[in-house]
Design a protein around this motif. Structure first.
Motif, PDB file in Angstrom:
ATOM      1  N   GLY A  31       0.813  -1.201   0.000  1.00  0.00           N
ATOM      2  CA  GLY A  31       0.000   0.000   0.000  1.00  0.00           C
ATOM      3  C   GLY A  31       0.848   1.253   0.000  1.00  0.00           C
ATOM      4  O   GLY A  31       2.062   1.223  -0.160  1.00  0.00           O
ATOM      5  N   GLU A  32       0.193   2.387   0.208  1.00  0.00           N
ATOM      6  CA  GLU A  32       0.870   3.678   0.116  1.00  0.00           C
ATOM      7  C   GLU A  32       1.974   3.832   1.145  1.00  0.00           C
ATOM      8  O   GLU A  32       3.029   4.380   0.852  1.00  0.00           O
ATOM      9  CB  GLU A  32      -0.148   4.804   0.284  1.00  0.00           C
ATOM     10  N   ALA A  33       1.728   3.348   2.385  1.00  0.00           N
ATOM     11  CA  ALA A  33       2.702   3.587   3.451  1.00  0.00           C
ATOM     12  C   ALA A  33       4.033   2.941   3.136  1.00  0.00           C
ATOM     13  O   ALA A  33       5.088   3.538   3.330  1.00  0.00           O
ATOM     14  CB  ALA A  33       2.161   3.059   4.779  1.00  0.00           C
ATOM     15  N   GLU A  34       4.025   1.696   2.633  1.00  0.00           N
ATOM     16  CA  GLU A  34       5.303   1.040   2.360  1.00  0.00           C
ATOM     17  C   GLU A  34       5.952   1.624   1.108  1.00  0.00           C
ATOM     18  O   GLU A  34       7.172   1.683   0.999  1.00  0.00           O
ATOM     19  CB  GLU A  34       5.109  -0.457   2.185  1.00  0.00           C
ATOM     20  N   GLN A  35       5.153   2.067   0.161  1.00  0.00           N
ATOM     21  CA  GLN A  35       5.721   2.684  -1.022  1.00  0.00           C
ATOM     22  C   GLN A  35       6.441   3.977  -0.682  1.00  0.00           C
ATOM     23  O   GLN A  35       7.292   4.442  -1.433  1.00  0.00           O
ATOM     24  CB  GLN A  35       4.608   2.959  -2.043  1.00  0.00           C
ATOM     25  N   ALA A  36       6.090   4.558   0.490  1.00  0.00           N
ATOM     26  CA  ALA A  36       6.749   5.787   0.904  1.00  0.00           C
ATOM     27  C   ALA A  36       8.151   5.539   1.439  1.00  0.00           C
ATOM     28  O   ALA A  36       8.921   6.469   1.633  1.00  0.00           O
ATOM     29  CB  ALA A  36       5.926   6.483   1.988  1.00  0.00           C
ATOM     30  N   ALA A  37       8.507   4.283   1.716  1.00  0.00           N
ATOM     31  CA  ALA A  37       9.820   3.955   2.281  1.00  0.00           C
ATOM     32  C   ALA A  37      10.675   3.235   1.251  1.00  0.00           C
ATOM     33  O   ALA A  37      10.210   2.349   0.553  1.00  0.00           O
ATOM     34  CB  ALA A  37       9.646   3.068   3.508  1.00  0.00           C
ATOM     35  N   SER A  38      11.940   3.614   1.152  1.00  0.00           N
ATOM     36  CA  SER A  38      12.860   2.968   0.228  1.00  0.00           C
ATOM     37  C   SER A  38      13.553   1.806   0.914  1.00  0.00           C
ATOM     38  O   SER A  38      13.666   1.778   2.129  1.00  0.00           O
ATOM     39  CB  SER A  38      13.906   3.976  -0.261  1.00  0.00           C
ATOM     40  N   GLU A  48      12.821   7.239   2.450  1.00  0.00           N
ATOM     41  CA  GLU A  48      12.391   8.271   1.515  1.00  0.00           C
ATOM     42  C   GLU A  48      10.874   8.348   1.547  1.00  0.00           C
ATOM     43  O   GLU A  48      10.179   7.482   1.028  1.00  0.00           O
ATOM     44  CB  GLU A  48      12.877   7.935   0.101  1.00  0.00           C
ATOM     45  N   LEU A  49      10.372   9.396   2.174  1.00  0.00           N
ATOM     46  CA  LEU A  49       8.930   9.568   2.299  1.00  0.00           C
ATOM     47  C   LEU A  49       8.392  10.348   1.104  1.00  0.00           C
ATOM     48  O   LEU A  49       8.950  11.375   0.716  1.00  0.00           O
ATOM     49  CB  LEU A  49       8.590  10.300   3.592  1.00  0.00           C
ATOM     50  N   LYS A  50       7.303   9.848   0.558  1.00  0.00           N
ATOM     51  CA  LYS A  50       6.666  10.504  -0.579  1.00  0.00           C
ATOM     52  C   LYS A  50       5.197  10.763  -0.264  1.00  0.00           C
ATOM     53  O   LYS A  50       4.535   9.966   0.373  1.00  0.00           O
ATOM     54  CB  LYS A  50       6.774   9.627  -1.826  1.00  0.00           C
ATOM     55  N   GLY A  51       4.711  11.896  -0.710  1.00  0.00           N
ATOM     56  CA  GLY A  51       3.294  12.188  -0.592  1.00  0.00           C
ATOM     57  C   GLY A  51       2.835  12.586   0.797  1.00  0.00           C
ATOM     58  O   GLY A  51       1.643  12.484   1.102  1.00  0.00           O
ATOM     59  N   ASP A  52       3.752  13.046   1.653  1.00  0.00           N
ATOM     60  CA  ASP A  52       3.353  13.475   2.991  1.00  0.00           C
ATOM     61  C   ASP A  52       2.784  14.893   2.916  1.00  0.00           C
ATOM     62  O   ASP A  52       3.462  15.826   2.467  1.00  0.00           O
ATOM     63  CB  ASP A  52       4.552  13.434   3.936  1.00  0.00           C
ATOM     64  N   SER A  53       1.538  15.065   3.366  1.00  0.00           N
ATOM     65  CA  SER A  53       0.861  16.360   3.274  1.00  0.00           C
ATOM     66  C   SER A  53       0.900  17.146   4.578  1.00  0.00           C
ATOM     67  O   SER A  53       0.260  18.202   4.664  1.00  0.00           O
ATOM     68  CB  SER A  53      -0.607  16.146   2.854  1.00  0.00           C
ATOM     69  N   VAL A 207       6.391  10.293  11.141  1.00  0.00           N
ATOM     70  CA  VAL A 207       4.975  10.590  11.033  1.00  0.00           C
ATOM     71  C   VAL A 207       4.696  10.895   9.567  1.00  0.00           C
ATOM     72  O   VAL A 207       5.449  11.644   8.932  1.00  0.00           O
ATOM     73  CB  VAL A 207       4.580  11.781  11.927  1.00  0.00           C
ATOM     74  N   TRP A 208       3.644  10.304   9.050  1.00  0.00           N
ATOM     75  CA  TRP A 208       3.341  10.418   7.623  1.00  0.00           C
ATOM     76  C   TRP A 208       1.830  10.457   7.434  1.00  0.00           C
ATOM     77  O   TRP A 208       1.146   9.491   7.744  1.00  0.00           O
ATOM     78  CB  TRP A 208       3.953   9.239   6.870  1.00  0.00           C
ATOM     79  N   ASN A 209       1.323  11.612   7.000  1.00  0.00           N
ATOM     80  CA  ASN A 209      -0.116  11.785   6.749  1.00  0.00           C
ATOM     81  C   ASN A 209      -0.975  11.331   7.925  1.00  0.00           C
ATOM     82  O   ASN A 209      -2.009  10.681   7.755  1.00  0.00           O
ATOM     83  CB  ASN A 209      -0.524  11.052   5.476  1.00  0.00           C
ATOM     84  N   GLY A 210      -0.542  11.669   9.133  1.00  0.00           N
ATOM     85  CA  GLY A 210      -1.321  11.355  10.322  1.00  0.00           C
ATOM     86  C   GLY A 210      -1.102   9.970  10.888  1.00  0.00           C
ATOM     87  O   GLY A 210      -1.774   9.582  11.850  1.00  0.00           O
ATOM     88  N   HIS A 211      -0.168   9.203  10.346  1.00  0.00           N
ATOM     89  CA  HIS A 211       0.156   7.857  10.825  1.00  0.00           C
ATOM     90  C   HIS A 211       1.571   7.848  11.408  1.00  0.00           C
ATOM     91  O   HIS A 211       2.406   8.681  11.060  1.00  0.00           O
ATOM     92  CB  HIS A 211       0.072   6.829   9.698  1.00  0.00           C
ATOM     93  N   LEU A 212       1.831   6.864  12.263  1.00  0.00           N
ATOM     94  CA  LEU A 212       3.174   6.618  12.758  1.00  0.00           C
ATOM     95  C   LEU A 212       3.765   5.451  11.990  1.00  0.00           C
ATOM     96  O   LEU A 212       3.210   4.343  11.999  1.00  0.00           O
ATOM     97  CB  LEU A 212       3.158   6.296  14.255  1.00  0.00           C
TER      98      LEU A 212
END
Length: 291
Positions: A31-38, A48-53, A207-212
């Motif tokens: 899902g999105e959360a793991e895709q945010a990590a390299s 590498e975090l991507k898409g953090d608002s 912290v990424w889009n309201g998640h830990l």
């Protein structure tokens, strides 16, 4: 000696008494959360975090129950309405002046904060109690499991079902450390009728889009139980949802299960408590072996 043989027999055929609250072992992957990590090449992993608002900055004077004033790391202070966030329980740790915070803004109204996390309050050591489970229970019927559980004396349960403190320490610069490791003799561990869940090797947090996001790294085994130090570690990301945060308690949810953490002074104190609990089990087991 006879009592210990009985215990070992129960260990091979008794039902799990309690499900271990395994924050470490049931992480959300994909899902999105793991895709945010390299992927990482060492335990000093880079994420590498991507898409953090989220907007990050310091809480300014004037922050109250209805508004939060944040000074981003670049730019001027911004005043945000937080009435709805407060009413919906989306303020995770009440911000104090000078605290490092993360804010999610309403995309339809950028002057409204929909989610606020006090990152300074989040840092520290957090633990929860974990109980062991009996070994080799998968082939037992539920009826037999209940009978075997009822046949175990309270003294045996008190001896072997000793809770340990599991959790993590969240440090500056997104560094994380696992809590709950106990150094043990492999022979003693093999002889034990109970087994504790594995402690994940947490190395990073974000912290990424309201998640830990809790990031762990583990090198694959090269043979037996020894890790292959030349191999790239396997990296996993556990994505947890915030429920509540105050000075002494942290409540998180993971895959539909809620976990309650308590603040400890530091990882050394928490790990010492886990070692003490294990020493109690080993002492009783050695005593039983001599009888």
């Amino acid at each position: 000696m006879q009592n210990y043989k009985i215990i070992k027999m129960l260990g091979r055929c008794m039902m799990m008494l309690l499900s271990a609250m395994l924050v470490c072992g049931c992480g959300k992957r994909g899902g999105e959360a793991e895709q945010a990590a390299s992927h990482a090449s060492s335990y000093d992993v880079d994420i590498e975090l991507k898409g953090d608002s989220m907007l990050y900055g310091l809480t300014c004077d004037g922050t109250g129950d209805s508004t939060v004033i944040i000074w981003p790391f670049s730019g001027d202070p911004i005043t945000l309405n937080c009435i709805d966030a407060k009413q919906q329980g989306n303020i995770i740790g009440k911000p104090q002046i000078g605290d490092w915070i993360a804010v999610m803004r309403n995309p339809s109204d950028t002057l409204e904060a929909t989610f606020i996390i006090n990152l300074d309050l989040l840092k520290g050591t957090w633990t929860y109690p974990v109980l062991p489970v009996m070994k080799e229970l998968q082939n037992m019927s539920r009826r037999m499991q209940r009978r075997m559980m009822a046949s175990m004396s309270d003294s045996i349960k008190q001896t072997f079902f000793v809770p340990r403190e599991y959790g993590f320490t969240l440090k500056r610069s997104s560094q994380a450390q696992a809590v709950g490791r106990v150094m043990r003799n492999n022979t003693l561990e093999d002889d034990s009728p109970v087994v504790y869940p594995e402690v994940k090797n947490y190395v990073k947090w974000h912290v990424w889009n309201g998640h830990l996001l809790l990031v762990s790294a583990k090198r694959p085994a090269s043979g037996g139980n020894n890790p292959d130090v030349t191999a790239k570690p396997v990296v996993e990301v556990d994505t947890m949802n915030f429920v509540h945060l105050d000075d002494d308690s942290l409540i998180m949810s993971l895959n539909g299960t809620t976990y309650g953490f308590h603040r400890k002074a530091n990882a050394i104190v928490a790990n010492a408590a886990a070692a003490k609990a294990q020493a109690k089990i080993d002492e009783q087991k050695n005593k039983t072996n001599k009888e």
